[in-house]
Design a protein around this motif. Structure first.
Motif, PDB file in Angstrom:
ATOM      1  N   VAL A 250      51.042  53.982  47.260  1.00  0.00           N
ATOM      2  CA  VAL A 250      51.721  53.361  46.128  1.00  0.00           C
ATOM      3  C   VAL A 250      53.224  53.529  46.314  1.00  0.00           C
ATOM      4  CG1 VAL A 250      52.046  53.369  43.630  1.00  0.00           C
ATOM      5  CG2 VAL A 250      49.784  53.842  44.600  1.00  0.00           C
ATOM      6  N   GLN A 251      53.978  52.413  46.346  1.00  0.00           N
ATOM      7  CA  GLN A 251      55.422  52.474  46.518  1.00  0.00           C
ATOM      8  C   GLN A 251      56.058  53.096  45.274  1.00  0.00           C
ATOM      9  OE1 GLN A 251      57.074  51.741  49.216  1.00  0.00           O
ATOM     10  NE2 GLN A 251      55.304  50.957  50.372  1.00  0.00           N
ATOM     11  N   SER A 252      56.952  54.030  45.429  1.00  0.00           N
ATOM     12  CA  SER A 252      57.610  54.680  44.296  1.00  0.00           C
ATOM     13  C   SER A 252      58.963  55.205  44.726  1.00  0.00           C
ATOM     14  CB  SER A 252      56.738  55.822  43.753  1.00  0.00           C
ATOM     15  OG  SER A 252      56.588  56.838  44.730  1.00  0.00           O
ATOM     16  N   GLY A 253      59.755  55.629  43.742  1.00  0.00           N
ATOM     17  CA  GLY A 253      61.085  56.178  44.017  1.00  0.00           C
ATOM     18  C   GLY A 253      61.750  56.626  42.741  1.00  0.00           C
ATOM     19  N   THR A 254      62.853  57.316  42.831  1.00  0.00           N
ATOM     20  CA  THR A 254      63.594  57.823  41.672  1.00  0.00           C
ATOM     21  C   THR A 254      64.912  57.083  41.572  1.00  0.00           C
ATOM     22  OG1 THR A 254      62.592  60.007  41.925  1.00  0.00           O
ATOM     23  CG2 THR A 254      64.581  59.854  40.555  1.00  0.00           C
ATOM     24  N   LEU A 255      65.194  56.506  40.380  1.00  0.00           N
ATOM     25  CA  LEU A 255      66.434  55.770  40.173  1.00  0.00           C
ATOM     26  C   LEU A 255      67.593  56.726  39.920  1.00  0.00           C
ATOM     27  CD1 LEU A 255      65.118  52.940  37.835  1.00  0.00           C
ATOM     28  CD2 LEU A 255      65.477  52.832  40.290  1.00  0.00           C
ATOM     29  N   GLY A 256      68.802  56.230  40.175  1.00  0.00           N
ATOM     30  CA  GLY A 256      69.987  57.029  39.881  1.00  0.00           C
ATOM     31  C   GLY A 256      70.243  57.133  38.391  1.00  0.00           C
ATOM     32  N   SER A 257      71.272  57.843  37.988  1.00  0.00           N
ATOM     33  CA  SER A 257      71.611  58.042  36.575  1.00  0.00           C
ATOM     34  C   SER A 257      72.049  56.724  35.936  1.00  0.00           C
ATOM     35  CB  SER A 257      72.728  59.087  36.453  1.00  0.00           C
ATOM     36  OG  SER A 257      73.085  59.260  35.098  1.00  0.00           O
ATOM     37  N   ASN A 258      71.558  56.463  34.730  1.00  0.00           N
ATOM     38  CA  ASN A 258      71.923  55.250  33.959  1.00  0.00           C
ATOM     39  C   ASN A 258      71.850  53.994  34.830  1.00  0.00           C
ATOM     40  OD1 ASN A 258      72.503  56.859  31.653  1.00  0.00           O
ATOM     41  ND2 ASN A 258      74.566  57.274  32.474  1.00  0.00           N
ATOM     42  N   PRO A 259      70.656  53.665  35.326  1.00  0.00           N
ATOM     43  CA  PRO A 259      70.560  52.543  36.271  1.00  0.00           C
ATOM     44  C   PRO A 259      70.600  51.171  35.600  1.00  0.00           C
ATOM     45  CG  PRO A 259      68.395  53.439  35.847  1.00  0.00           C
ATOM     46  CD  PRO A 259      69.358  54.341  35.127  1.00  0.00           C
ATOM     47  N   TYR A 260      70.417  51.093  34.269  1.00  0.00           N
ATOM     48  CA  TYR A 260      70.294  49.796  33.598  1.00  0.00           C
ATOM     49  C   TYR A 260      71.641  49.313  33.061  1.00  0.00           C
ATOM     50  CZ  TYR A 260      65.388  51.155  33.662  1.00  0.00           C
ATOM     51  OH  TYR A 260      64.148  51.567  34.040  1.00  0.00           O
ATOM     52  N   THR A 261      71.930  47.989  33.226  1.00  0.00           N
ATOM     53  CA  THR A 261      73.143  47.373  32.675  1.00  0.00           C
ATOM     54  C   THR A 261      72.734  46.128  31.906  1.00  0.00           C
ATOM     55  OG1 THR A 261      74.491  48.153  34.512  1.00  0.00           O
ATOM     56  CG2 THR A 261      75.375  46.330  33.186  1.00  0.00           C
ATOM     57  N   VAL A 262      73.035  46.064  30.612  1.00  0.00           N
ATOM     58  CA  VAL A 262      72.756  44.899  29.779  1.00  0.00           C
ATOM     59  C   VAL A 262      73.991  44.014  29.766  1.00  0.00           C
ATOM     60  CG1 VAL A 262      72.157  44.084  27.485  1.00  0.00           C
ATOM     61  CG2 VAL A 262      71.144  46.208  28.351  1.00  0.00           C
ATOM     62  N   GLN A 263      73.822  42.731  30.142  1.00  0.00           N
ATOM     63  CA  GLN A 263      74.943  41.799  30.144  1.00  0.00           C
ATOM     64  C   GLN A 263      75.426  41.563  28.715  1.00  0.00           C
ATOM     65  OE1 GLN A 263      76.454  40.524  32.732  1.00  0.00           O
ATOM     66  NE2 GLN A 263      75.079  41.291  34.338  1.00  0.00           N
ATOM     67  N   SER A 264      76.715  41.680  28.472  1.00  0.00           N
ATOM     68  CA  SER A 264      77.267  41.443  27.138  1.00  0.00           C
ATOM     69  C   SER A 264      78.708  40.997  27.273  1.00  0.00           C
ATOM     70  CB  SER A 264      77.173  42.717  26.282  1.00  0.00           C
ATOM     71  OG  SER A 264      77.984  43.744  26.831  1.00  0.00           O
ATOM     72  N   GLY A 265      79.279  40.534  26.177  1.00  0.00           N
ATOM     73  CA  GLY A 265      80.668  40.106  26.182  1.00  0.00           C
ATOM     74  C   GLY A 265      81.070  39.580  24.826  1.00  0.00           C
ATOM     75  N   THR A 266      82.378  39.337  24.653  1.00  0.00           N
ATOM     76  CA  THR A 266      82.904  38.804  23.401  1.00  0.00           C
ATOM     77  C   THR A 266      83.294  37.355  23.624  1.00  0.00           C
ATOM     78  OG1 THR A 266      83.732  40.981  22.763  1.00  0.00           O
ATOM     79  CG2 THR A 266      84.652  39.066  21.607  1.00  0.00           C
ATOM     80  N   LEU A 267      82.774  36.455  22.746  1.00  0.00           N
ATOM     81  CA  LEU A 267      83.065  35.027  22.887  1.00  0.00           C
ATOM     82  C   LEU A 267      84.440  34.703  22.331  1.00  0.00           C
ATOM     83  CD1 LEU A 267      79.615  33.591  21.763  1.00  0.00           C
ATOM     84  CD2 LEU A 267      80.424  33.999  24.089  1.00  0.00           C
ATOM     85  N   GLY A 268      84.982  33.564  22.768  1.00  0.00           N
ATOM     86  CA  GLY A 268      86.252  33.106  22.237  1.00  0.00           C
ATOM     87  C   GLY A 268      86.132  32.664  20.786  1.00  0.00           C
ATOM     88  N   SER A 269      87.238  32.245  20.180  1.00  0.00           N
ATOM     89  CA  SER A 269      87.260  31.827  18.777  1.00  0.00           C
ATOM     90  C   SER A 269      86.426  30.565  18.583  1.00  0.00           C
ATOM     91  CB  SER A 269      88.710  31.565  18.344  1.00  0.00           C
ATOM     92  OG  SER A 269      88.747  31.120  17.005  1.00  0.00           O
ATOM     93  N   ASN A 270      85.618  30.574  17.504  1.00  0.00           N
ATOM     94  CA  ASN A 270      84.774  29.415  17.143  1.00  0.00           C
ATOM     95  C   ASN A 270      84.014  28.855  18.351  1.00  0.00           C
ATOM     96  OD1 ASN A 270      85.705  29.517  14.447  1.00  0.00           O
ATOM     97  ND2 ASN A 270      87.527  28.324  15.024  1.00  0.00           N
ATOM     98  N   PRO A 271      83.132  29.669  18.921  1.00  0.00           N
ATOM     99  CA  PRO A 271      82.450  29.218  20.140  1.00  0.00           C
ATOM    100  C   PRO A 271      81.294  28.257  19.885  1.00  0.00           C
ATOM    101  CG  PRO A 271      81.653  31.377  19.519  1.00  0.00           C
ATOM    102  CD  PRO A 271      82.752  31.039  18.544  1.00  0.00           C
TER     103      PRO A 271
END
Length: 671
Positions: free
Chosen positions: A438-459
């Motif tokens: 069974v393939q397995s492994g240990t991820l590094g610290s805080n491996p997840y990134t959620v895409q986010s951002g602030t939209l311009g005015s009246n998008p």
């Protein structure tokens, strides 16, 4: 002194002290003179009898009040019996009345001013009796009598509306003794106040004031019909009821006799058809010529089976005492005391045990009735029985009328053949130690990134636009000549309740199954007034739809017939919107505002888009418009409330991804 004729004068436009409407009075006298014949003709009318039979059939199948209320025909019959047919569209109210507790003075039915509702609830008494009063023959007949009485009077109103009122007045005036009780009976109140030309607004006055206003022009006590007249009327009613009951019994007997004759006729026809086939069946060269050899072979096999059964039964009968003897010897062995006794028991046990195999091997045989040879059925070769065998058992020969002809020896061949040694091979093998990884492994610290951002005015941009002048058209218009079509070969031509399904011709109708359509101005078709609002049953062609008219019109004609005249119109609930370059697809939501009413319908709401094309689309209203029309004015705006464009430079999304917004204000009325 007021009598029935003077009372009729009041109802027909006269006054207590003046002259009556002579045409209505003369018509009433003529009807009254021929009342018995008119009633009989009405009671025997096909549509009237059909209504009664349909009610009697359906009422026996309902499981609850909801089912009764949903069936419009049955509910119409019940309400007409209590002169409440005008309440047919108040299903919720009628349901509450029928479910009321008649013994509770505060129940819904007892609180209503119109006592007819309480009378209906009392008759049905669903809480205590369920559907019993609507199904039991005696109470059902009372209901039918009330239906015939009320619908007969309404039928007379076709000649003069005052006639029906006069009959109702004369039938019920003896049930009131005071002006107060008259005013408490809504129908008599309406008849008398209208005849006396008293405004309906007098209901706002005190009861004493109302009584004085009526009594100034009308004396209730003097309007009561004499006992003699009442007696004659009651006698006539009794005779009518007896006649109806006798007719019902005779009709039931006639139907039973007709069914019995029909069944007998079918049986005779089947017998005739079978008799015609007798020569072919009995002849050796007939239908069964190919089966005779098969049957001849089967006779021998059946004879062998019969022999096996007899031999097995005999073997069991002989084997049973031997087994019991062995069982007894086995018990004695447990109690033996000397070697000689043990040896004797062993010898006896062996001698009896030897009989078992001999019995089984030699008893399973039978005597072949054709060759008189004893055959041992347990021997693979089917050879003769060994010499010195036990008694033989002869199989009973099966009596069968053999046809001429002799079968060859062993006419039946079963395909067979020996397989080689060990013909089957199952693929197999042994896996090495711990073969799975069974393939397995240990991820590094805080491996997840959620895409986010602030939209311009009246998008956010909600698709919207202003439509051209009068963009809405409710589909409808004039009908072709004789639009109703019916033919026995049409499919479908009836529904499961035997109500008629008719073709309805509208060139280029553009309708779909489930659309609603109101038909008006057509003349009677196939014996009924078919003007009304319907749901499209199905679509035959671009020029023809099917409509379930909800009425049993009898059997469809054997030839193609059309009806309805040349003055019919129709209007639907389908609306076309002219909108050049619109952004919509079928299933999108379009929200309109600023529109004026079209065809009596407000279109300032949200609708689901259908049948979109480059510059137009359609949607459905809840009900047809009052007329076919084009309109809406010149200030109609439309929002595509489910189509929003988001300005987001360099976004990371692909089609099908999920986006979550927060902190935005409403746009175009959408959050």
């Amino acid at each position: 002194m007021l009598n029935g004729a003077a009372a009729l004068g009041i109802l027909s436009g006269g006054s207590p002290g003046g002259g009556s409407n002579l045409s209505a009075l003369n018509l009433f006298r003529q009807i009254n003179k021929n009342e018995a014949k008119l009633r009989e003709n009405y009671f025997n009318r096909k549509d009237v009898q059909q209504s009664i039979e349909t009610f009697k059939t359906k009422i026996s199948k309902f499981e609850d009040i909801d089912a009764l209320v949903k069936d419009r025909k049955s509910l119409q019959f019940l309400l007409s019996s209590f002169d409440l047919d005008s309440e047919i569209n108040n299903a919720g109210k009628i349901k509450a009345i029928l479910k009321s507790d008649i013994n509770d003075q505060n129940s819904f039915a007892n609180r209503l001013n119109d006592k007819r509702f309480a009378e209906l609830a009392n008759f049905v008494d669903f809480k205590e009796k369920g559907f019993k009063n609507l199904r039991t023959a005696s109470s059902q007949q009372k209901l039918i009598d009330k239906f015939l009485q009320n619908t007969f009077e309404k039928d007379l109103s076709g000649q003069n509306p005052d006639i029906a009122k006069a009959f109702h007045f004369l039938r019920n005036i003896n049930n009131v003794s005071t002006t107060s009780s008259l005013l408490g009976t809504l129908q008599l109140r309406e008849i008398v106040t209208t005849a006396l030309r008293l405004p309906q607004e007098i209901a706002r006055q005190s009861i004493d004031k109302q009584i004085s206003m009526v009594e100034a022009k009308f004396d209730v006590k003097k309007a009561v019909i004499s006992d003699q007249s009442s007696g004659i009327s009651n006698f006539r009613q009794s005779r009518f009821e007896d006649d109806i009951q006798a007719i019902e019994i005779a009709k039931s007997q006639a139907i039973s006799a007709e069914n019995a004759l029909s069944s007998l006729d079918r049986r005779l026809q089947n017998a005739r058809e079978r008799l015609k086939l007798l020569p072919e069946i009995s002849s050796p060269d007939g239908f069964n010529a190919n089966r005779i050899p098969i049957h001849q072979t089967a006779v021998k096999q059946l004879s062998e089976i019969n022999g096996v059964t007899a031999a097995a039964r005999s073997a069991i009968e002989e084997l049973d005492p031997i087994l019991k003897g062995l069982d007894e010897r086995a018990k004695k062995i447990l109690e033996v005391e000397t070697q000689d006794d043990l040896d004797n028991l062993k010898a006896g046990f062996a001698e009896e045990a030897a009989k078992i195999s001999d019995l089984i091997y030699h008893t399973a045989r039978f005597r072949d009735p054709d060759t008189n040879t004893n055959i041992n059925l347990f021997k693979p070769s089917g050879g003769v029985v060994d010499a010195g065998s036990p008694n033989s058992y002869t199989a009973a020969r099966i009596n069968y009328a053999y046809q001429d002809g002799t079968l060859d020896n062993n006419p039946i061949t079963t395909l067979s053949g020996p397989l080689g040694a060990n013909p089957y091979t199952v693929q197999s093998g042994t896996l090495g130690s711990n073969p799975y990884t069974v393939q397995s492994g240990t991820l590094g610290s805080n491996p997840y990134t959620v895409q986010s951002g602030t939209l311009g005015s009246n998008p956010f941009t909600v698709e919207n636009s202003t439509l051209g002048s009068n963009p809405f058209t409710i589909k409808g218009g004039d009908l072709v000549v004789n639009p109703w079509r019916w033919f026995a070969n049409h499919t479908p031509n009836r529904d499961s309740d035997n109500t008629a399904i008719l073709k309805f011709r509208i060139p280029d109708h553009g309708l779909q199954a489930g659309d609603k359509i109101t038909v008006a101005g057509t003349t009677n078709a196939f014996g009924a007034d078919l003007n009304g609002t319907y749901t499209v049953h199905s679509v035959r062609t671009s020029d023809v739809i099917y409509i379930d008219v909800g009425v049993d019109l009898g059997s469809p004609p054997a030839t193609h017939e059309s009806a309805g005249g040349n003055s019919g119109t129709f209007v639907t609930n389908r609306v076309q919107v002219n909108h050049a370059g619109h952004p919509f697809s079928d299933g999108d939501t379009a929200t309109f505002s600023g529109a004026s009413s079209v065809g009596g319908q407000s279109l300032n709401s949200s609708f689901t888009v259908q049948n979109q094309s480059t510059n137009a689309y359609e949607f459905l209203l809840g009900s047809p418009g009052s007329a076919a029309a084009t309109g809406g004015g010149g200030s109609v705006t439309v929002n595509a409330s489910n189509q929003v464009t988001v300005a987001h430079t360099g976004h990371p999304f692909d089609n099908g991804d999920t986006v979550t917004f927060s902190g935005g204000s409403s746009v175009g009325g959408v959050s």
